[in-house]
Design a protein around this motif. Structure first.
Motif, PDB file in Angstrom:
ATOM      1  N   MET A   1       0.214  43.712  56.462  1.00 37.46           N
ATOM      2  CA  MET A   1      -0.516  43.739  54.877  1.00 37.46           C
ATOM      3  C   MET A   1       0.225  44.739  54.274  1.00 37.46           C
ATOM      4  O   MET A   1       0.620  45.863  54.507  1.00 37.46           O
ATOM      5  CB  MET A   1      -1.663  44.222  55.444  1.00 37.46           C
ATOM      6  CG  MET A   1      -2.693  44.074  53.847  1.00 37.46           C
ATOM      7  SD  MET A   1      -4.233  44.440  54.428  1.00 37.46           S
ATOM      8  CE  MET A   1      -4.747  45.418  53.154  1.00 37.46           C
ATOM      9  N   THR A   2       0.517  44.195  52.804  1.00 37.79           N
ATOM     10  CA  THR A   2       1.304  44.941  51.892  1.00 37.79           C
ATOM     11  C   THR A   2       0.314  45.241  50.902  1.00 37.79           C
ATOM     12  O   THR A   2      -0.600  44.505  50.471  1.00 37.79           O
ATOM     13  CB  THR A   2       2.541  43.992  51.407  1.00 37.79           C
ATOM     14  OG1 THR A   2       1.908  42.949  50.737  1.00 37.79           O
ATOM     15  CG2 THR A   2       3.482  43.662  52.291  1.00 37.79           C
ATOM     16  N   CYS A   3       0.465  46.579  50.454  1.00 38.97           N
ATOM     17  CA  CYS A   3      -0.462  47.146  49.349  1.00 38.97           C
ATOM     18  C   CYS A   3       0.286  46.821  48.101  1.00 38.97           C
ATOM     19  O   CYS A   3       1.643  47.316  48.009  1.00 38.97           O
ATOM     20  CB  CYS A   3      -0.822  48.437  49.814  1.00 38.97           C
ATOM     21  SG  CYS A   3      -1.806  48.740  50.918  1.00 38.97           S
ATOM     22  N   LYS A   4      -0.153  46.352  47.099  1.00 40.69           N
ATOM     23  CA  LYS A   4       0.287  46.180  45.747  1.00 40.69           C
ATOM     24  C   LYS A   4      -0.081  47.369  45.006  1.00 40.69           C
ATOM     25  O   LYS A   4      -1.072  48.050  44.937  1.00 40.69           O
ATOM     26  CB  LYS A   4      -0.219  44.845  44.995  1.00 40.69           C
ATOM     27  CG  LYS A   4      -0.046  43.571  45.689  1.00 40.69           C
ATOM     28  CD  LYS A   4      -0.396  42.535  45.092  1.00 40.69           C
ATOM     29  CE  LYS A   4      -0.165  41.216  45.861  1.00 40.69           C
ATOM     30  NZ  LYS A   4      -0.633  39.815  45.277  1.00 40.69           N
ATOM     31  N   THR A   5       0.921  47.880  44.193  1.00 41.44           N
ATOM     32  CA  THR A   5       0.719  48.832  43.259  1.00 41.44           C
ATOM     33  C   THR A   5      -0.174  48.331  42.027  1.00 41.44           C
ATOM     34  O   THR A   5      -0.401  47.006  41.772  1.00 41.44           O
ATOM     35  CB  THR A   5       1.919  49.447  42.620  1.00 41.44           C
ATOM     36  OG1 THR A   5       2.472  48.403  41.892  1.00 41.44           O
ATOM     37  CG2 THR A   5       3.084  49.822  43.562  1.00 41.44           C
ATOM     38  N   LEU A   6      -0.736  49.188  41.290  1.00 41.10           N
ATOM     39  CA  LEU A   6      -1.676  49.036  40.284  1.00 41.10           C
ATOM     40  C   LEU A   6      -0.897  48.135  39.206  1.00 41.10           C
ATOM     41  O   LEU A   6      -1.305  47.162  38.680  1.00 41.10           O
ATOM     42  CB  LEU A   6      -2.186  50.201  39.709  1.00 41.10           C
ATOM     43  CG  LEU A   6      -3.134  49.977  38.332  1.00 41.10           C
ATOM     44  CD1 LEU A   6      -4.114  49.130  38.685  1.00 41.10           C
ATOM     45  CD2 LEU A   6      -3.688  51.327  37.810  1.00 41.10           C
TER      46      LEU A   6
END
Length: 71
Positions: A1-6
């Motif tokens: 799972m990749t976290c996206k930046t704001l």
């Protein structure tokens, strides 16, 4: 799972909103193009009459602002 930046999330949201707005404009343009010429002229005349009743005070306000700045 990749976290996206704001920034990535906001960019995606902006792109989605832009695509939605462009689709709406294309739909409205198609509807306008499909109207018969006499109906287009009637709509234009109605809008011109409606906007003719609106006072054009913007130019006067701009001139007053310019006078204030030079004083």
């Amino acid at each position: 799972m990749t976290c996206k930046t704001l920034d990535e999330l906001l960019a995606e949201e902006e792109a989605a909103l832009l695509a939605k707005a462009k689709a709406e404009i294309a739909r409205e343009d198609a509807e306008w193009a499909a109207l018969p010429p006499d109906q287009k002229l009637a709509i234009i005349a109605e809008r011109e009459a409606r906007y003719a009743d609106i006072p054009d005070d913007e130019d006067e306000d701009d001139e007053e602002d310019e006078d204030d700045e030079t004083a």
